[in-house]
Each structure stands twice: as C-alpha cells, then as structure tokens.
Design an enzyme around this catalytic site. Structure first.
Site, PDB file in Angstrom:
ATOM      1  CB  SER A 246      -0.885   0.008   1.244  1.00  0.00           C
ATOM      2  OG  SER A 246      -0.088   0.325   2.368  1.00  0.00           O
ATOM      3  CE  LYS A 247      -1.842   6.276  -3.142  1.00  0.00           C
ATOM      4  NZ  LYS A 247      -3.260   6.494  -3.101  1.00  0.00           N
ATOM      5  NE  ARG A 248       0.251   0.596   5.999  1.00  0.00           N
ATOM      6  CZ  ARG A 248       0.943  -0.515   6.162  1.00  0.00           C
ATOM      7  NH1 ARG A 248       2.066  -0.515   6.839  1.00  0.00           N
ATOM      8  NH2 ARG A 248       0.512  -1.655   5.641  1.00  0.00           N
ATOM      9  CG  HIS A 249       4.509  -1.202   2.008  1.00  0.00           C
ATOM     10  ND1 HIS A 249       3.182  -1.563   1.997  1.00  0.00           N
ATOM     11  CD2 HIS A 249       5.078  -1.887   3.015  1.00  0.00           C
ATOM     12  CE1 HIS A 249       2.976  -2.447   2.958  1.00  0.00           C
ATOM     13  NE2 HIS A 249       4.094  -2.659   3.587  1.00  0.00           N
ATOM     14  N   GLY A 250       5.507   3.151   0.246  1.00  0.00           N
ATOM     15  CA  GLY A 250       6.185   3.995  -0.740  1.00  0.00           C
ATOM     16  C   GLY A 250       5.350   4.075  -2.001  1.00  0.00           C
TER      17      GLY A 250
END
Ligand code: GLU
Length: 487
Positions: A246-250
C-alpha cells in the site's frame, strides 16, 4: 499452454493511475500472449461513469506504453457493453437462473438484525425467490424497483487453478448475487463474464484477490451455457513487512517509478520476478528472454515481496548497460524539473555532459541520482555538504595545503592525468602527508561532496579553469568561515 488461439485480457478498473499490482497482472498476460503467439486485449472496466474515459484511460495507456506492453485489441470500455450485460441478465431471468428481487438494502438489513446475524455473515434469504411469479411480474410492470439476483444452484463449484491447483467452494456459502442493480447497471461479476464471453477470452489471469469471485463467475458461465476459460490467480504483492502493498510502503503507481528515474526495462524485469521464477538463480532477464521463458505454470502461489532495493539494483544494472547518449535526455529532464538545467548542452558542453553522465552512470542506481550528482559539474552555485566539510576541511591547515596544490597545478604545462597526479603526489611527499590529505578536501572543494568518482575523473570532467577556480573559492571559504555556499 495453448497456441495462437490463446486470448487474454488486462481489465483494469481505472483509478487514474497504473498500480504496481495491475502492471504486474498486465505484464503476465502480455508475456503469455507473446510467448504463445496469442492475443492480448485491453479492456477498461469503467462502469463508474462519473469521470471521463479519456482521462482515465490515458493514465493506464501511458503506464503500459512506458513499459512496452502493447495490446492487440482495444482498449474496449466495459460501459459500452451495457445493453449486452442487460441482455445476458434477462436471459438468465427468463431461464429461471435468476429472479427479480424487490428488497431494498434496508429491508435486507432489517431482517438480518431480526435474525441476530452479524453484518457480513448474512446471506440474502431468498424472500423474493419465493414470490409468486405473477406477483413478481405485476410488481415489475407497476414500476416497482427491482434488482436481478442470480439463483445460486446447490452443489460445489470447483476449478483447477493454474497457480493454486484445485480450488473448490461450497455453493451454500455463496449468496444469491445481484447481477443488475435497480438502475439497470450490471455488477462486476456479470459484466466481467459477459465481456470475457464476448471477447472469447481463453485464460483469465488476474490477482489472487479475485479468487472468491471466481466460483460466482463460473456459475454464471454455466448458467449461460458457455465454456469456461482457464483461471490463473497470480499472488498478491506484499511490502517487506509482509503486509499487503500500500502507499505506506512507498510509491505504488508505475508513473512514480518513472519519475524517480527507473528505466522501463528494469521495471519489467522487476515486475516479472514478482511471483514468477525461472527455476534458476538468474535474476536479470531481457524482455525477449522473458517472452521466451515465461509460463504461468512457473508462477508461485505465495505472496511476492516488493523489495525496492532489488528494483534499484536491477535499475543500476540496466543503467550501466545503456549508452550515455540514451541516458542524457532522461537526466536533463530531471535537472530541468529540479530547476538545475545545465547552461548549454551544445558543442563542447554536450561532449562534457556526455562524459559526466558516462562517469556517473557507473555509480548510480537511478537517472535521478545521476541528475543530482551531475549538477556539481556545471556552473551552478556549488553547495558544500556540511558533513563532508566537517570531516575533511580542517581550517587553515587544509586551506594552506590546497593553496600549495593550486600553485603546483597552475604551474603545470601539461594538464593531463599523469601530470596532475605526479604534481599532487609530489606535493604530498614534500608536505609529509598521505595523498588522501589532499584528495579528500579537494573532492569537497570540487563537487561539494565527500563521495563521488575518482578525483582525476572529477578533475578531467570539470576542466582546468573550473578546477582552479573552485579550489580558490574553497580556500576563500575555508579561510573566512567553516563552510557555506560559494556564490
Ligand atoms: N476490474 C477488475 C480489477 O481491476 C478486473 C478483474 C478481472 O480481471 O477479472 O480488479
């Protein structure tokens, strides 16, 4: 897997960008089509009509074009199949494989609460299936709003998934799904089956998140009397913490990787390894090799880990294998975006620019990294990295040594690597210090940073005039302050 009659599709729901997972699904479909000589179709599942097709399609088309994934048919738009979707649903209604349902979501929820069943665990109780057919017809004729629900048959639905092996679902676990909403629009499962039948899709290759939809779709194929395609559900993509990407990972959108200086061939190689393995240790695959070697049978079922370091490593490899001239426009674009475009790129400056890129290429992982380092070789105000200054500039002593070096180099009648090196080493000896005591502060003086190419590469790339000027500037800065920006 089958020959030229193979037909596969990539069917993204347009969200305004091409997601890494979508790109990987597209790539696997494309590779299989190219491997078998089959047909690759692009279908945009645009049933959300709020936004324009052109705008949504552009983001997907751009991403696929950048990756080199060309399609043989399409793009088709799901929304354009509305009439056919409705016709298929009505055929199922006529055949008794579906029924009109007049229950509103509120009605259904009220009955769930009364039955004491938690949300999510409740399956539609078939109230409207028990309606007298005449009553059902009359209510419809009276304009009572209804959905068309599929009557899930008894039994078990199974298929041999190419990736996961045999999978089966007890139909009793599956709710009578809505095929047409009360406004006449189709739901995902109906539209997908109707479109896949229409397009003669032979292999459905998509993310494992669709496994729970597959029994529903299989039942629809059966009810429509159509042959089943082969199903292959490719593994989910997880971040390094084991959680779904997800966006949390970049960055999760393909265009973000393009912007950060990843080359398309590196991205394709990287995406191919997200779930597929050749069965050997080989990790570098050209597109041609992937086309030759790719089979769906070699796709793993366990989640693939998105390892950004591996992507950067692969990109470094592809970066080094491209001629500098290929990389120049990409680097110039990064420099331009950052407001650091070099002053001139024609004539001698162009050759120097090429040489700078060629040197930095060998030690960078992205074109953006090259661009960041390249700035120091042009006539921009040189920024001294404070940590490098602290480490290598030791006040008056360093300034005096660099001043001596400047004298030695100024007096050279030949400005070449041998003469420069002999001059520097001779001076170090005279001063009784190691050559590094001159080289390290000099590198900071020339490019503002402690790390970079070999010192004589830097000197060559900058040229005599810039070198002597920058050393003088650095000496001035050292003598007046502890560091800072050369105007
Ligand atoms: N539009 C669906 C998605 O983007 C397609 C699923 C399928 O391939 O059937 O997930």
């Amino acid at each position: 897997m089958s020959g030229p009659s193979l037909r596969v599709r990539f069917a993204p729901s347009p969200t305004g960008f091409l997601h890494v997972g979508g790109a990987r699904t597209a790539l696997f479909n494309w590779l299989l089509a190219r491997h078998t000589g089959g047909t690759f179709i692009l279908r945009i599942e645009d049933t959300d009509r709020e936004r324009s097709n052109d705008e949504l399609t552009a983001a997907i088309v751009d991403g696929m074009t950048w990756l080199g994934l060309d399609w043989d048919e399409g793009p088709f738009f799901q929304a354009e199949g509305l009439k056919r979707h409705q016709r298929d649903a009505l055929a199922l209604l006529e055949a008794g494989a579906a029924y009109r349902c007049f229950c509103t979501p509120e009605d259904v929820d009220r009955r769930r609460v009364v039955a004491g069943i938690r949300e999510g665990a409740f399956r539609y109780d078939r109230l409207c299936h028990r309606l007298d057919p005449d009553v059902s017809l009359r209510r419809a004729a009276d304009g009572d709003a209804f959905t068309v629900r599929f009557l899930v048959p008894r039994g078990v639905t199974r298929w041999a998934d190419v990736v996961h092996g045999p999978i089966e679902f007890d139909n009793a676990e599956i709710e009578d799904l809505i095929l047409l909403r009360s406004d006449g629009t189709p739901t995902y499962n109906l539209a997908v089956v109707s479109d896949d039948v229409e397009m003669h899709i032979t292999h459905v290759i998509r993310g494992a998140d669709h496994i729970s939809n597959t029994p529903k779709q299989i039942m629809l194929y059966q009810a429509l009397g159509r042959p089943l395609p082969v199903f292959a559900h490719v593994p989910l993509i997880h971040g390094e913490d084991g959680k779904r990407l997800s966006k949390r990972h970049g960055a999760t959108a393909i265009d973000q990787y393009q912007t950060m200086g990843i080359l398309p061939e590196a991205m394709v190689n990287f995406l191919a390894l997200l779930g597929w393995s050749s069965g050997t240790d080989q990790e570098i695959f050209s597109v041609q090799e992937l086309i030759e070697r790719f089979t769906i049978e070699q796709v793993n079922k366990k989640a693939a880990i998105f390892d950004v370091q591996k992507l950067l490593w692969l990109n470094g490899h592809y970066l080094r294998s491209r001629p500098a001239a290929d990389i120049v426009p990409l680097v110039l674009e990064h420099m331009r975006v950052a407001g650091n475009a070099p002053p001139a790129s024609a004539g001698a400056e162009h050759d120097r620019f090429l040489a700078v890129i060629g040197t930095l290429q060998a030690r960078s992982r992205t074109t953006e990294e090259i661009a960041t380092q390249a700035v120091a070789y042009f006539d921009h105000a040189l920024q001294y990295d404070p940590a490098a200054v602290r480490k290598h500039w030791k006040g008056a002593e360093t300034a005096d040594r660099l001043a001596r070096l400047r004298e030695v180099w100024t007096a050279l009648d030949r400005w070449d690597d041998d003469a420069l090196e002999a001059g520097l080493r001779g001076l170090a000896e005279t001063l009784g210090v190691k050559a590094g005591m001159l080289i390290h502060p000099l590198r900071v003086a020339l490019i503002g940073a402690a790390d970079g190419p070999g010192i004589f590469d830097i000197v060559r790339l900058l040229g005599r005039e810039r070198v002597l000027h920058r050393v003088e500037q650095a000496i001035g800065t050292m003598r007046s302050t502890a560091g800072g920006t050369v105007p």
